[in-house]
Design an enzyme around this catalytic site. Sequence first.
Site, PDB file in Angstrom:
ATOM      1  N   SER A  28      22.434  50.293  46.882  1.00 42.87           N
ATOM      2  CA  SER A  28      23.715  50.134  46.195  1.00 42.87           C
ATOM      3  C   SER A  28      24.789  49.603  47.129  1.00 42.87           C
ATOM      4  CB  SER A  28      24.147  51.459  45.577  1.00 42.87           C
ATOM      5  OG  SER A  28      23.959  52.510  46.466  1.00 42.87           O
TER       6      SER A  28
ATOM      7  N   HIS B 149      19.703  45.184  42.242  1.00 45.21           N
ATOM      8  CA  HIS B 149      20.455  46.435  42.070  1.00 45.21           C
ATOM      9  C   HIS B 149      20.586  46.773  40.586  1.00 45.21           C
ATOM     10  CE1 HIS B 149      24.506  48.689  42.766  1.00 45.21           C
ATOM     11  NE2 HIS B 149      23.493  49.516  42.673  1.00 45.21           N
TER      12      HIS B 149
ATOM     13  N   GLU C  35      22.360  43.460  39.365  1.00 46.68           N
ATOM     14  CA  GLU C  35      23.130  42.707  40.356  1.00 46.68           C
ATOM     15  C   GLU C  35      22.112  42.147  41.360  1.00 46.68           C
ATOM     16  OE1 GLU C  35      25.778  45.213  42.709  1.00 46.68           O
ATOM     17  OE2 GLU C  35      27.331  43.692  42.658  1.00 46.68           O
TER      18      GLU C  35
ATOM     19  N   ASN D 161      29.917  48.005  43.494  1.00 48.91           N
ATOM     20  CA  ASN D 161      30.468  49.190  44.156  1.00 48.91           C
ATOM     21  C   ASN D 161      31.742  48.916  44.936  1.00 48.91           C
ATOM     22  OD1 ASN D 161      28.910  51.343  43.237  1.00 48.91           O
ATOM     23  ND2 ASN D 161      27.168  50.522  44.371  1.00 48.91           N
TER      24      ASN D 161
HETATM   25  N1  CAA Z   1      16.412  56.348  29.029  1.00 55.42           N
HETATM   26  C1  CAA Z   1      16.442  55.795  27.809  1.00 55.42           C
HETATM   27  N2  CAA Z   1      17.502  55.899  26.976  1.00 55.42           N
HETATM   28  C2  CAA Z   1      18.556  56.626  27.386  1.00 55.42           C
HETATM   29  C3  CAA Z   1      18.608  57.239  28.657  1.00 55.42           C
HETATM   30  C4  CAA Z   1      17.472  57.082  29.498  1.00 55.42           C
HETATM   31  N3  CAA Z   1      17.441  57.598  30.716  1.00 55.42           N
HETATM   32  N4  CAA Z   1      19.805  57.882  28.797  1.00 55.42           N
HETATM   33  C5  CAA Z   1      20.488  57.665  27.649  1.00 55.42           C
HETATM   34  N5  CAA Z   1      19.740  56.908  26.816  1.00 55.42           N
HETATM   35  C6  CAA Z   1      20.144  56.357  25.515  1.00 55.42           C
HETATM   36  C7  CAA Z   1      20.206  57.375  24.421  1.00 55.42           C
HETATM   37  O1  CAA Z   1      18.960  57.518  23.765  1.00 55.42           O
HETATM   38  C8  CAA Z   1      21.258  56.772  23.501  1.00 55.42           C
HETATM   39  O2  CAA Z   1      20.739  55.712  22.727  1.00 55.42           O
HETATM   40  P1  CAA Z   1      21.394  55.289  21.304  1.00 55.42           P
HETATM   41  O3  CAA Z   1      22.880  55.115  21.527  1.00 55.42           O
HETATM   42  O4  CAA Z   1      20.703  54.015  20.968  1.00 55.42           O
HETATM   43  O5  CAA Z   1      21.077  56.424  20.399  1.00 55.42           O
HETATM   44  C9  CAA Z   1      22.224  56.113  24.468  1.00 55.42           C
HETATM   45  O6  CAA Z   1      21.485  55.884  25.667  1.00 55.42           O
HETATM   46  C10 CAA Z   1      23.396  56.985  24.718  1.00 55.42           C
HETATM   47  O7  CAA Z   1      22.921  58.228  25.227  1.00 55.42           O
HETATM   48  P2  CAA Z   1      23.497  59.647  24.800  1.00 55.42           P
HETATM   49  O8  CAA Z   1      23.877  59.653  23.346  1.00 55.42           O
HETATM   50  O9  CAA Z   1      22.545  60.690  25.277  1.00 55.42           O
HETATM   51  O10 CAA Z   1      24.766  59.857  25.697  1.00 55.42           O
HETATM   52  P3  CAA Z   1      26.082  59.020  25.790  1.00 55.42           P
HETATM   53  O11 CAA Z   1      26.470  58.357  24.528  1.00 55.42           O
HETATM   54  O12 CAA Z   1      26.992  59.988  26.420  1.00 55.42           O
HETATM   55  O13 CAA Z   1      25.712  57.853  26.811  1.00 55.42           O
HETATM   56  C11 CAA Z   1      25.447  56.942  28.965  1.00 55.42           C
HETATM   57  C12 CAA Z   1      25.171  58.128  28.054  1.00 55.42           C
HETATM   58  C13 CAA Z   1      24.645  55.742  28.478  1.00 55.42           C
HETATM   59  C14 CAA Z   1      24.964  57.371  30.335  1.00 55.42           C
HETATM   60  C15 CAA Z   1      26.986  56.602  28.913  1.00 55.42           C
HETATM   61  O14 CAA Z   1      27.732  57.754  29.133  1.00 55.42           O
HETATM   62  C16 CAA Z   1      27.383  55.570  29.940  1.00 55.42           C
HETATM   63  O15 CAA Z   1      27.234  54.382  29.735  1.00 55.42           O
HETATM   64  N6  CAA Z   1      27.938  56.049  31.086  1.00 55.42           N
HETATM   65  C17 CAA Z   1      28.336  55.199  32.194  1.00 55.42           C
HETATM   66  C18 CAA Z   1      27.118  54.816  32.994  1.00 55.42           C
HETATM   67  C19 CAA Z   1      27.447  53.962  34.169  1.00 55.42           C
HETATM   68  O16 CAA Z   1      28.572  53.577  34.437  1.00 55.42           O
HETATM   69  N7  CAA Z   1      26.395  53.640  34.936  1.00 55.42           N
HETATM   70  C20 CAA Z   1      26.541  52.890  36.149  1.00 55.42           C
HETATM   71  C21 CAA Z   1      26.665  53.851  37.279  1.00 55.42           C
HETATM   72  S1  CAA Z   1      26.847  53.006  38.808  1.00 55.42           S
HETATM   73  C22 CAA Z   1      25.283  52.679  39.287  1.00 55.42           C
HETATM   74  O17 CAA Z   1      24.308  53.076  38.692  1.00 55.42           O
HETATM   75  C23 CAA Z   1      25.137  51.848  40.493  1.00 55.42           C
HETATM   76  C24 CAA Z   1      25.477  52.407  41.793  1.00 55.42           C
HETATM   77  O18 CAA Z   1      25.167  51.742  42.764  1.00 55.42           O
HETATM   78  C25 CAA Z   1      26.168  53.675  42.044  1.00 55.42           C
END
Ligand code: CAA
Length: 296
Positions: free
Chosen positions: A118, A139, A151, A189
């Site tokens: 990351s 990424h 990315e 990031n």
């Molecule tokens: N595998 C498959 N599907 C998944 C899943 C997984 N691990 N986790 C969630 N889902 C699916 C759910 O089934 C659901 O699908 P539908 O909408 O089609 O029904 C959808 O994703 C939403 O899930 P939830 O209803 O359980 O929960 P939510 O609506 O609160 O969403 C989330 C969860 C998708 C994580 C949302 O909160 C989100 O987008 N959060 C921000 C995530 C983000 O910013 N990620 C980047 C982080 S930075 C990074 O990763 C890089 C780094 O270098 C640090």
Amino acid sequence: MKKISVIGAGQMGNGIAHVFAQGGHEVTLIDIAQDRLDKAVATIARNLDRQVAKGALTEEVKQAALARIVTSTDMAAGVKAADLVVEAATENVDLKLKIFRDIDAYAPKGCILATNTSSISITRIAAATQRPADVIGMHFMNPVPVMKLVEVIRGYTTTDTVTTAIMDLSTAIGKVPVEVNDYAGFVSNRILMPMINEAIETLFQGVGGVAEIDTVMKLGMAHPMGPLQLADFIGLDTCLAILRVLHEGFGNPKYAPCPLLVQMVTAGKLGVKSGEGFYQYTPGSKDLVVAPAFAK
Ligand code: CAA
């Protein structure tokens, strides 16, 4: 790119194995401990089940994807026939450099070596190998099966051919690749971590509470998670490690990690993975409960 080896069976590694297997690739998931591998495969099966339950996948497609994943605790055997290796180990420079020296020794000529780092320099990782032109950043974002972005980071010596191959592969598995250059934090990031750090600083200075800060960003800026919940989700140790890379990489005090973040990591409060960060997590519950240290 038929055979893909993924190194590291943690949160990112299992998601990466999931999307490649679903995309029709033969995946070898590699880790040092078989119980971690078994746990990762169980997580992939659970996440595929969610997709089946929503009607996004059939049971047959799910079973076929699972059948394409094999596991191995032997790095040499696990990468020896790979067309692509994607490393998704812990965000630790020395560990990644060692892994890349090993992959370089065992993977066949022509195999592309990608890292899901990351923030660590792709150029530095590439320099640990005898094939720096074939090393690239790939990424993924967490949760990998849901987030569309990949990315794609070109190191100083990464070739056009390797970059195009990884861009095309990302598109073929349903992701949207974005090509960027290799400077600390890349694009994702470099922008995300200062926002998270500022949210922690805002809490540290008592400007707002945990719920208030997250609500402002969720309802005011349409973020799916507030920055403090997102920090817990990513892992506070990972956020701290990335901020340190930015701080060191640019020598600019604006990237200095908030002392509260440093304290929490020192105390082992790492977010979701340790059960507590800015919020408290109970397995099986989706309730968002502010951690006792921040409760009013
Ligand atoms: N595998 C498959 N599907 C998944 C899943 C997984 N691990 N986790 C969630 N889902 C699916 C759910 O089934 C659901 O699908 P539908 O909408 O089609 O029904 C959808 O994703 C939403 O899930 P939830 O209803 O359980 O929960 P939510 O609506 O609160 O969403 C989330 C969860 C998708 C994580 C949302 O909160 C989100 O987008 N959060 C921000 C995530 C983000 O910013 N990620 C980047 C982080 S930075 C990074 O990763 C890089 C780094 O270098 C640090």
